[in-house]
Write a protein that holds these residues in place. Structure first.
Motif, PDB file in Angstrom:
ATOM      1  N   MET A  75     -31.534  21.168 -68.179  1.00 41.15           N
ATOM      2  CA  MET A  75     -32.680  21.150 -67.266  1.00 41.15           C
ATOM      3  C   MET A  75     -33.299  19.759 -67.211  1.00 41.15           C
ATOM      4  SD  MET A  75     -33.215  24.359 -66.303  1.00 41.15           S
ATOM      5  CE  MET A  75     -32.244  25.797 -66.784  1.00 41.15           C
ATOM      6  N   GLN A  76     -34.016  19.521 -66.148  1.00 39.37           N
ATOM      7  CA  GLN A  76     -34.930  18.388 -66.095  1.00 39.37           C
ATOM      8  C   GLN A  76     -36.334  18.926 -66.302  1.00 39.37           C
ATOM      9  OE1 GLN A  76     -32.653  16.566 -62.432  1.00 39.37           O
ATOM     10  NE2 GLN A  76     -34.289  15.154 -63.008  1.00 39.37           N
ATOM     11  N   ASP A  77     -37.164  18.135 -66.973  1.00 38.65           N
ATOM     12  CA  ASP A  77     -38.539  18.546 -67.200  1.00 38.65           C
ATOM     13  C   ASP A  77     -39.315  18.485 -65.891  1.00 38.65           C
ATOM     14  OD1 ASP A  77     -40.573  19.496 -68.715  1.00 38.65           O
ATOM     15  OD2 ASP A  77     -41.004  17.633 -69.772  1.00 38.65           O
ATOM     16  N   ILE A  78     -40.358  19.321 -65.790  1.00 42.09           N
ATOM     17  CA  ILE A  78     -41.195  19.351 -64.594  1.00 42.09           C
ATOM     18  C   ILE A  78     -42.510  18.647 -64.894  1.00 42.09           C
ATOM     19  CG2 ILE A  78     -42.339  20.833 -62.898  1.00 42.09           C
ATOM     20  CD1 ILE A  78     -40.295  22.998 -63.609  1.00 42.09           C
ATOM     21  N   ASP A  79     -42.865  17.673 -64.077  1.00 37.54           N
ATOM     22  CA  ASP A  79     -44.114  16.929 -64.245  1.00 37.54           C
ATOM     23  C   ASP A  79     -45.250  17.736 -63.633  1.00 37.54           C
ATOM     24  OD1 ASP A  79     -46.189  15.179 -64.404  1.00 37.54           O
ATOM     25  OD2 ASP A  79     -45.269  13.580 -63.224  1.00 37.54           O
ATOM     26  N   THR A  80     -46.088  18.296 -64.483  1.00 37.82           N
ATOM     27  CA  THR A  80     -47.192  19.140 -64.006  1.00 37.82           C
ATOM     28  C   THR A  80     -48.556  18.481 -64.200  1.00 37.82           C
ATOM     29  OG1 THR A  80     -47.375  20.235 -66.150  1.00 37.82           O
ATOM     30  CG2 THR A  80     -45.886  21.223 -64.531  1.00 37.82           C
ATOM     31  N   LYS A  81     -48.585  17.199 -64.517  1.00 36.30           N
ATOM     32  CA  LYS A  81     -49.851  16.550 -64.862  1.00 36.30           C
ATOM     33  C   LYS A  81     -50.824  16.494 -63.686  1.00 36.30           C
ATOM     34  CE  LYS A  81     -47.845  13.725 -68.534  1.00 36.30           C
ATOM     35  NZ  LYS A  81     -47.530  12.353 -69.008  1.00 36.30           N
ATOM     36  N   ARG A  82     -50.287  16.425 -62.492  1.00 32.36           N
ATOM     37  CA  ARG A  82     -51.183  16.270 -61.339  1.00 32.36           C
ATOM     38  C   ARG A  82     -51.635  17.602 -60.754  1.00 32.36           C
ATOM     39  NH1 ARG A  82     -47.351  12.578 -57.909  1.00 32.36           N
ATOM     40  NH2 ARG A  82     -45.847  13.800 -59.118  1.00 32.36           N
TER      41      ARG A  82
ATOM     42  N   HIS B 236     -40.990  17.328 -58.235  1.00 32.42           N
ATOM     43  CA  HIS B 236     -41.795  16.965 -59.396  1.00 32.42           C
ATOM     44  C   HIS B 236     -40.971  16.924 -60.683  1.00 32.42           C
ATOM     45  CE1 HIS B 236     -44.867  18.269 -56.485  1.00 32.42           C
ATOM     46  NE2 HIS B 236     -45.667  17.448 -57.134  1.00 32.42           N
ATOM     47  N   LEU B 237     -39.686  16.647 -60.578  1.00 34.18           N
ATOM     48  CA  LEU B 237     -38.845  16.562 -61.764  1.00 34.18           C
ATOM     49  C   LEU B 237     -38.948  15.182 -62.417  1.00 34.18           C
ATOM     50  CD1 LEU B 237     -35.608  18.387 -60.535  1.00 34.18           C
ATOM     51  CD2 LEU B 237     -37.474  19.315 -61.918  1.00 34.18           C
ATOM     52  N   VAL B 238     -39.027  15.175 -63.730  1.00 34.42           N
ATOM     53  CA  VAL B 238     -39.008  13.917 -64.484  1.00 34.42           C
ATOM     54  C   VAL B 238     -37.596  13.332 -64.387  1.00 34.42           C
ATOM     55  CG1 VAL B 238     -39.248  12.898 -66.780  1.00 34.42           C
ATOM     56  CG2 VAL B 238     -40.794  14.747 -66.061  1.00 34.42           C
ATOM     57  N   PRO B 239     -37.457  12.032 -64.107  1.00 32.87           N
ATOM     58  CA  PRO B 239     -36.116  11.427 -64.009  1.00 32.87           C
ATOM     59  C   PRO B 239     -35.281  11.740 -65.244  1.00 32.87           C
ATOM     60  CG  PRO B 239     -37.775   9.864 -63.282  1.00 32.87           C
ATOM     61  CD  PRO B 239     -38.525  11.050 -63.846  1.00 32.87           C
TER      62      PRO B 239
ATOM     63  N   VAL C 248     -27.650  28.415 -60.992  1.00 32.46           N
ATOM     64  CA  VAL C 248     -28.378  27.221 -60.581  1.00 32.46           C
ATOM     65  C   VAL C 248     -29.864  27.535 -60.425  1.00 32.46           C
ATOM     66  CG1 VAL C 248     -28.582  25.418 -58.827  1.00 32.46           C
ATOM     67  CG2 VAL C 248     -26.330  26.348 -59.413  1.00 32.46           C
ATOM     68  N   LEU C 249     -30.689  26.721 -61.061  1.00 35.56           N
ATOM     69  CA  LEU C 249     -32.137  26.794 -60.945  1.00 35.56           C
ATOM     70  C   LEU C 249     -32.657  25.503 -60.327  1.00 35.56           C
ATOM     71  CD1 LEU C 249     -32.859  28.293 -64.470  1.00 35.56           C
ATOM     72  CD2 LEU C 249     -33.262  29.449 -62.295  1.00 35.56           C
ATOM     73  N   PRO C 250     -33.894  25.476 -59.827  1.00 38.85           N
ATOM     74  CA  PRO C 250     -34.413  24.239 -59.217  1.00 38.85           C
ATOM     75  C   PRO C 250     -34.347  23.024 -60.139  1.00 38.85           C
ATOM     76  CG  PRO C 250     -35.837  26.080 -58.673  1.00 38.85           C
ATOM     77  CD  PRO C 250     -34.824  26.604 -59.654  1.00 38.85           C
ATOM     78  N   SER C 251     -34.518  23.238 -61.455  1.00 40.02           N
ATOM     79  CA  SER C 251     -34.541  22.099 -62.375  1.00 40.02           C
ATOM     80  C   SER C 251     -33.249  21.927 -63.156  1.00 40.02           C
ATOM     81  CB  SER C 251     -35.704  22.245 -63.363  1.00 40.02           C
ATOM     82  OG  SER C 251     -35.483  23.334 -64.234  1.00 40.02           O
ATOM     83  N   GLY C 252     -32.257  22.798 -62.945  1.00 37.31           N
ATOM     84  CA  GLY C 252     -31.019  22.647 -63.708  1.00 37.31           C
ATOM     85  C   GLY C 252     -30.123  23.867 -63.638  1.00 37.31           C
ATOM     86  N   ASN C 253     -29.475  24.185 -64.768  1.00 32.86           N
ATOM     87  CA  ASN C 253     -28.465  25.239 -64.782  1.00 32.86           C
ATOM     88  C   ASN C 253     -28.507  26.030 -66.084  1.00 32.86           C
ATOM     89  OD1 ASN C 253     -27.365  22.580 -63.529  1.00 32.86           O
ATOM     90  ND2 ASN C 253     -26.243  24.184 -62.455  1.00 32.86           N
TER      91      ASN C 253
END
Length: 354
Positions: free
Chosen positions: A60-67, A84-87, A37-42
């Protein structure tokens, strides 16, 4: 070793699970051996008991790093990643294996240490896909499932089965839109009677048009110095960047640009002048930091970025000055153990009793 459980699921979740069972077929080849298990998925380690071999599959879910890219990507706090995960209905990242190991020996990859033991069938690739989808039964629709044939294996040596799976994705489920990603180092030689150039022109590009351009073709380059490229690919004889450019000149490219991926290793040449002949209407560049996994470290490779994104932006600006679109693809520090093959070698095989 799988930490998930179905106990205490609400009625809604149970209904979703039953609905998904209509689509999910139990794996015939593989068994789940380990769920990391990782913060954004597996990262799922699957075991084929007949071959006694492990492969990896991820979601995984993508990580929103734009900000706040620097703050988010350098954190070791999983809570910040999750905030900060993209839905997942907007974007879902899945990667499957296409071979039992890999025939190439890239210096920055853990997979070569596992050896090469053959290709996976189209059905075995679908087993991985449906297994991943079954792990998230609450996801009943997704506008972009970016599915990479890139976890373990070089797609050129199994192009026929991969193309079959990519074609079938178009009509798999109305509520899921797949973006298949064909990732290759473009090795020379023949696979099923075809050269890599023939596979690209006769199979992959027509399939991309059939998918209305909804396919991502990514070619690993990593250096603009051809001798250095060959060394990084473990001695593999691959098409030169010039030959890649010539291959695509004048052909119809529906939809997305062809991506040339450059891992930014310390001392790895990225000379914009050697890329200026590339057609910006066909190609774009992707920059990725080097993941210092045990293989990279053991081969004396070093990252050129060092988590200082100003250095990455400097490379981007130099390339864009020559008219090429540049994409920066970065992994959060909290997820560094995502590297292909790392889990199998560091957490499975070292404790595995045959």
């Amino acid at each position: 070793r799988d930490s998930s459980t179905s106990r205490g699921l609400g009625d809604v979740y149970k209904r979703q699970l039953e609905n998904f069972r209509k689509h999910y077929k139990k794996m015939k080849t593989f068994e789940l051996h380990y769920n990391h298990v990782l913060p954004s998925g597996n990262v799922y380690v699957l075991h084929d008991p007949k071959k006694n071999f492990f492969i990896e599959t991820t979601q995984m879910q993508d990580i929103d790093t734009k900000r706040k890219p620097q703050e988010i990507l350098t954190t070791t706090d999983p809570k910040i990643i999750k905030e900060h995960l993209v839905p997942i209905k907007d974007k879902w990242l899945i990667a499957i294996s296409t071979q039992y190991g890999c025939p190439h020996k890239c210096m920055f990859c853990q997979v070569p240490g596992l050896g090469f033991h053959g290709n996976l069938s189209a059905d075995q690739m679908w087993e991985q896909i449906e297994f991943v989808l079954s792990r998230r039964p609450e996801v009943t629709e997704c506008h972009k499932i970016k599915l990479g044939f890139s976890r373990m294996g070089e797609p050129f040596w199994n192009w026929q089965n991969i193309c079959q799976v990519m074609k079938e994705m178009k009509t798999y489920r109305d509520s899921f839109t797949f973006l298949p990603c064909y990732n290759t180092i473009m090795p020379k030689g023949k696979s099923l009677g075809k050269r890599v150039e023939d596979v690209i022109l006769d199979e992959v590009m027509p399939l991309k048009e059939y998918l209305s351009g909804n396919m991502h073709l990514q070619i690993s380059c990593n250096s603009t110095d051809e001798e250095q490229r060959k060394k990084l690919f473990g001695g593999a004889d691959v098409l030169s960047i010039q030959e890649i450019g010539n291959l695509f000149n004048g052909i119809k490219n529906t939809g997305r640009l062809v991506t040339l991926n450059f891992i930014c290793g310390d001392g790895w040449e990225i000379d914009p002048k050697k890329l200026e002949s590339l057609d910006p209407n066909i190609f774009c560049i992707k920059l990725t930091p080097l993941n210092i996994n045990p293989a990279a470290s053991g081969n004396g490779l070093k990252d050129a970025i060092g988590w200082n994104w100003d250095k990455m932006y400097e490379i981007r600006d130099r390339l864009e000055g020559f008219g090429l679109k540049v994409i920066i693809d970065i992994c959060a520090m909290a997820e560094l153990d995502l590297s292909c093959g790392t889990l199998i070698q560091t957490k499975i095989l070292c404790n595995y009793d045959e």
